[in-house]
Scaffold this motif. Structure first.
Motif, short mmCIF file in Angstrom:
data_model
loop_
_atom_site.label_atom_id
_atom_site.label_comp_id
_atom_site.label_asym_id
_atom_site.label_seq_id
_atom_site.Cartn_x
_atom_site.Cartn_y
_atom_site.Cartn_z
N LEU A 100 0.99 -1.42 0.12
CA LEU A 100 -0.12 -0.31 -0.09
C LEU A 100 0.37 1.64 -0.24
CD1 LEU A 100 -2.89 -1.01 2.19
CD2 LEU A 100 -3.01 -0.77 0.01
N GLN A 101 2.22 0.85 0.60
CA GLN A 101 2.78 2.31 0.91
C GLN A 101 3.91 2.70 -0.59
OE1 GLN A 101 3.30 4.35 3.77
NE2 GLN A 101 4.06 6.05 1.68
N ASP A 102 4.28 1.12 -1.17
CA ASP A 102 4.79 1.48 -2.25
C ASP A 102 3.70 1.86 -3.72
OD1 ASP A 102 6.66 0.15 -1.37
OD2 ASP A 102 7.08 -1.40 -1.83
N LEU A 103 2.14 1.49 -3.50
CA LEU A 103 1.95 1.84 -4.66
C LEU A 103 1.19 3.09 -4.34
CD1 LEU A 103 -0.85 -1.59 -4.77
CD2 LEU A 103 1.26 -0.36 -6.52
N ALA A 104 1.28 4.09 -3.34
CA ALA A 104 1.11 5.71 -2.64
C ALA A 104 2.37 5.62 -3.36
CB ALA A 104 0.06 5.43 -1.33
N ASP A 105 3.10 6.40 -2.90
CA ASP A 105 4.59 6.68 -3.48
C ASP A 105 4.81 6.90 -5.10
OD1 ASP A 105 5.38 6.69 -0.32
OD2 ASP A 105 6.72 5.59 -0.16
N GLN A 164 -6.06 -3.42 -5.62
CA GLN A 164 -5.84 -2.16 -5.37
C GLN A 164 -5.33 -1.26 -6.16
OE1 GLN A 164 -6.10 -1.95 -1.83
NE2 GLN A 164 -5.49 -5.21 -2.34
N LEU A 165 -4.97 -1.75 -7.94
CA LEU A 165 -4.61 -1.03 -8.98
C LEU A 165 -5.77 0.30 -9.39
CD1 LEU A 165 -2.89 -3.40 -10.68
CD2 LEU A 165 -1.96 -1.91 -9.40
N PRO A 166 -7.04 0.06 -9.47
CA PRO A 166 -7.98 0.97 -9.43
C PRO A 166 -7.91 2.71 -8.44
CG PRO A 166 -8.71 -0.79 -9.82
CD PRO A 166 -7.64 -1.18 -8.90
#
Length: 436
Positions: free
Chosen positions: A52-57, A109-111
């Motif tokens: 979740l942190q990696d995708l947000a970053d 999580q992607l959308p």
């Protein structure tokens, strides 16, 4: 039941350009092969908080596509050297559902970050099992591993590279096992593409978050003395046709490096069922960069070679009238005079040459994208919050580097602000972000 997505929500190809929601779509991507394992709810690799942190970053930097793996294979001979674990396919047709659920969760999580994924369905290399494992299953023989990194001794050890290539190529070149290996491969394609996501309730083939299916990570050419071009084209054409029969709204790409000139590029991309071309660029592996040279001479040479390579691939893609993406490029941290290892690839090592190279890639691809001659690029690879071990160990670090390489070798960490700034600027240049 989830509402069925419209055709416009899927990434599509028109000539050499990509589109989504009726607007041009250019790729600012990151390789994140660890996705399905990190997405597991538990076990030795699951780390959903990190994902979740990696995708947000990444999203904050304008990254709109991640290239992930949906294939890993176990051995009938027990644990194997430098292989990711747990694996998705424990034996032909037998799956670890907990790993599959990790992939379900990740795709869900992607959308939330307006991202898509390129999903790789096989691997030429053994760090995930790969097609050599299919040959091993079919022939009940041990894989003759090529030279690999010894994580304890901190040196490279292992066997002959050509012996491994000859063994792995039997996957699509050995008529005595071809029907067997290809049936297992098609069964795997079907298991993935037709899967009902346990988190979203959407079949993968109906998920617009999947940009493209990739046949294999870096399929290698076969000896031309044995009709290699025809053999490889046959496999690409048949495999891509099968995928498109199952998922007609998704793009299909090869996973090719496209490093062997125009003829091989065309052989690997002329199939009408391949709708997106692929290329990779690795200056160190291909002899264009000397990591022990602290001057700019070597990195400048690598940049010149990259310019020629990207320009050539853009021209060849125009010839076959398909968009192309630089799905892999990378460079290690500054490592003057040291061989690969913990000291040379520490997160504290500088990245002057990497940043110069990344900036050059971003500039060239953005310029070509503006003319519709290139559809984007994806760096290798994002480690995010992960860090390599402080001392030699055989435990997987789950950084951006596969288990057969030194952890940290080509990793980009969340603290690599100067490198991530280049990625952010690239996103602004191609329109994936408007943020400052």
């Amino acid at each position: 039941m989830a509402a069925r997505a419209s055709d416009a929500q899927f990434v599509s190809a028109r000539g050499t350009r990509l589109f989504r929601n009726d607007s041009p779509y250019c790729v600012s991507g990151a390789n994140y092969w660890q996705a399905m394992n990190l997405g597991m709810a538990g076990g030795p690799s699951g780390d959903r908080a990190r994902v979740l942190q990696d995708l947000a970053d990444l999203a904050a930097r304008g990254v709109n596509m991640v290239r992930i793996l949906a294939a890993s294979e176990g051995s009938q001979y027990g644990p194997q050297p430098d292989r990711m674990s747990p694996v998705l396919m424990v034996a032909p047709g037998q799956y670890d559902e907990s790993v599959f659920v990790g992939l379900d969760w990740f795709l869900a999580q992607l959308p939330k970050h307006n991202m898509t994924a390129t999903v790789t369905l096989a691997n030429y290399w053994t760090w995930s099992g790969g097609i050599a494992q299919f040959v091993s299953w079919a022939t009940d023989t041990q894989i003759p591993y090529p030279e690999q990194w010894d994580h304890i001794k901190q040196i490279r050890v292992g066997g002959d590279y050509q012996t491994f290539l000859d063994y792995a190529n039997r996957f699509y070149a050995d008529s005595s096992i071809y029907s067997t290996t290809q049936q297992w491969y098609r069964d795997h394609i079907q298991a993935v593409v037709l899967r009902l996501n346990t988190v979203t309730g959407v079949h993968y083939y109906d998920d617009p978050s999947i940009m493209a299916w990739e046949l294999m990570n870096e399929p290698q050419i076969i000896d031309t003395g044995h009709n290699g071009e025809q053999q490889l084209f046959r496999w690409i054409d048949e495999s891509a046709e099968y995928i498109r029969s199952l998922a007609p709204r998704h793009l299909v790409t090869t996973g090719a490096e496209s490093k062997n000139g125009r003829r091989w590029f065309e052989a690997m991309h002329r199939s009408p069922h391949i709708t997106l071309a692929s290329c990779h660029f690795w200056p160190l592996n291909w002899g264009y960069y000397n990591s022990t040279d602290p001057t700019d001479a070597s990195v400048d040479f690598a940049i010149r070679k990259m310019h020629g390579f990207v320009d050539d691939n853009a021209e060849w893609a125009r010839d076959v009238d398909k968009p192309t993406v630089l799905f892999e490029y990378g460079m290690m941290r500054d490592n003057w005079g040291e061989f690969a290892g913990l000291a040379g690839y520490s997160p504290s090592a500088t990245v002057t040459h990497r940043n110069k190279f990344y900036a050059a890639v971003a500039g060239r691809v953005a310029a070509l994208a503006a003319d519709g001659a290139f559809a984007g690029s994806a760096f290798w690879a994002y480690s995010g919050t992960a860090r390599p071990p402080a001392k030699p160990t055989t435990e997987l670090a789950w950084t951006g580097d596969p288990p057969h390489e030194p952890p940290g070798w080509n990793s980009v960490y969340d603290a690599d602000e100067s490198t991530l700034t280049i990625i952010h600027r690239f996103g602004k240049a191609i329109g994936t972000t408007t943020e400052s």
